[in-house]
Design an enzyme around this catalytic site. Sequence first.
Site, PDB file in Angstrom:
ATOM      1  CB  SER A  20       0.353  -0.729  13.117  1.00 39.64           C
ATOM      2  OG  SER A  20      -0.151  -0.893  11.825  1.00 39.64           O
TER       3      SER A  20
HETATM    4  N1  SAH Z   1      -2.008   3.523   9.177  1.00 44.49           N
HETATM    5  C1  SAH Z   1      -3.232   3.365   9.950  1.00 44.49           C
HETATM    6  C2  SAH Z   1      -3.665   1.932  10.080  1.00 44.49           C
HETATM    7  C3  SAH Z   1      -4.074   1.371   8.791  1.00 44.49           C
HETATM    8  S1  SAH Z   1      -5.256   0.063   8.909  1.00 44.49           S
HETATM    9  C4  SAH Z   1      -3.092   3.972  11.317  1.00 44.49           C
HETATM   10  O1  SAH Z   1      -2.037   4.537  11.625  1.00 44.49           O
HETATM   11  O2  SAH Z   1      -4.052   3.907  12.079  1.00 44.49           O
HETATM   12  C5  SAH Z   1      -5.525  -0.091   7.168  1.00 44.49           C
HETATM   13  C6  SAH Z   1      -6.446   0.942   6.594  1.00 44.49           C
HETATM   14  O3  SAH Z   1      -6.404   0.804   5.181  1.00 44.49           O
HETATM   15  C7  SAH Z   1      -7.895   0.770   6.989  1.00 44.49           C
HETATM   16  O4  SAH Z   1      -8.381   1.967   7.533  1.00 44.49           O
HETATM   17  C8  SAH Z   1      -8.594   0.428   5.677  1.00 44.49           C
HETATM   18  O5  SAH Z   1      -9.907   0.927   5.597  1.00 44.49           O
HETATM   19  C9  SAH Z   1      -7.681   1.077   4.664  1.00 44.49           C
HETATM   20  N2  SAH Z   1      -7.742   0.557   3.302  1.00 44.49           N
HETATM   21  C10 SAH Z   1      -7.862  -0.722   2.882  1.00 44.49           C
HETATM   22  N3  SAH Z   1      -7.835  -0.799   1.538  1.00 44.49           N
HETATM   23  C11 SAH Z   1      -7.687   0.470   1.093  1.00 44.49           C
HETATM   24  C12 SAH Z   1      -7.593   1.062  -0.212  1.00 44.49           C
HETATM   25  N4  SAH Z   1      -7.631   0.329  -1.333  1.00 44.49           N
HETATM   26  N5  SAH Z   1      -7.444   2.401  -0.285  1.00 44.49           N
HETATM   27  C13 SAH Z   1      -7.397   3.175   0.822  1.00 44.49           C
HETATM   28  N6  SAH Z   1      -7.484   2.666   2.075  1.00 44.49           N
HETATM   29  C14 SAH Z   1      -7.637   1.344   2.202  1.00 44.49           C
END
Ligand code: SAH
Length: 211
Positions: A52
Amino acid sequence: MVMRQLAGRGIRDTRVLVAMRWAPREWFLPPHLGPEAYSDAPLPIGNGQTISQPYVVALMTERLRPARTDRILEIGTGSGYQAAILAYIASAGKVFTIERLPDLLVESEERFRRLGLTNIETRLGDGAAGWPEEAPFDGIIVGAAAPRVPEPLAAQLAPGGRLIIPIGDLSSQELVILERPADAPGKLVQREAGAVRFVPLISRLAFTEGM
Ligand code: SAH
């Protein structure tokens, strides 16, 4: 970045500003994106996922109001940046973070080690189910958008705790804050904190009847 993109746009919580000044954001990006690490934008981290923009990380962290001793659950570890910020603030507490993509999880675990963050536990799996063995949590933060609040997450919120999650579809999402009041733990109070844009939460659970 901290002054122009964060304080200048209304982020006031000193703990958040200090943590974001501390974290080397370039360590959380693929090497060729290093020069852009402090730009005001979300950036690709591989596997079709994004880190983000700094302002959104700061806003979510500020709204979560993490305390030094809090136990916090994060869904969607991604690059590990948000988890690192939380672990720095909750230095006497613990951050539990769940990611569904193994490659991303392995990379972020390496970053936590390199930063000396020993108060982060990771798990590979579907974060929409939460982490029942470690519940309840003082704060829960979801870094991917869901059509509604996954019911297990709301259930794992401690009295006085807050859950922050982008709710919506691919084109339009709202940052939602659910609070379980300490003096009325049977209730959930919902507030909204502005429009955001996140990658989708990939889960069958998030699409079942929620709240
Ligand atoms: N907070 C992160 C950015 C998140 S991007 C940072 O600081 O970089 C969203 C992430 O959620 C992705 O890596 C994706 O693979 C993960 N994601 C999506 N659905 C998910 C689920 N059901 N359980 C765990 N992770 C998930």
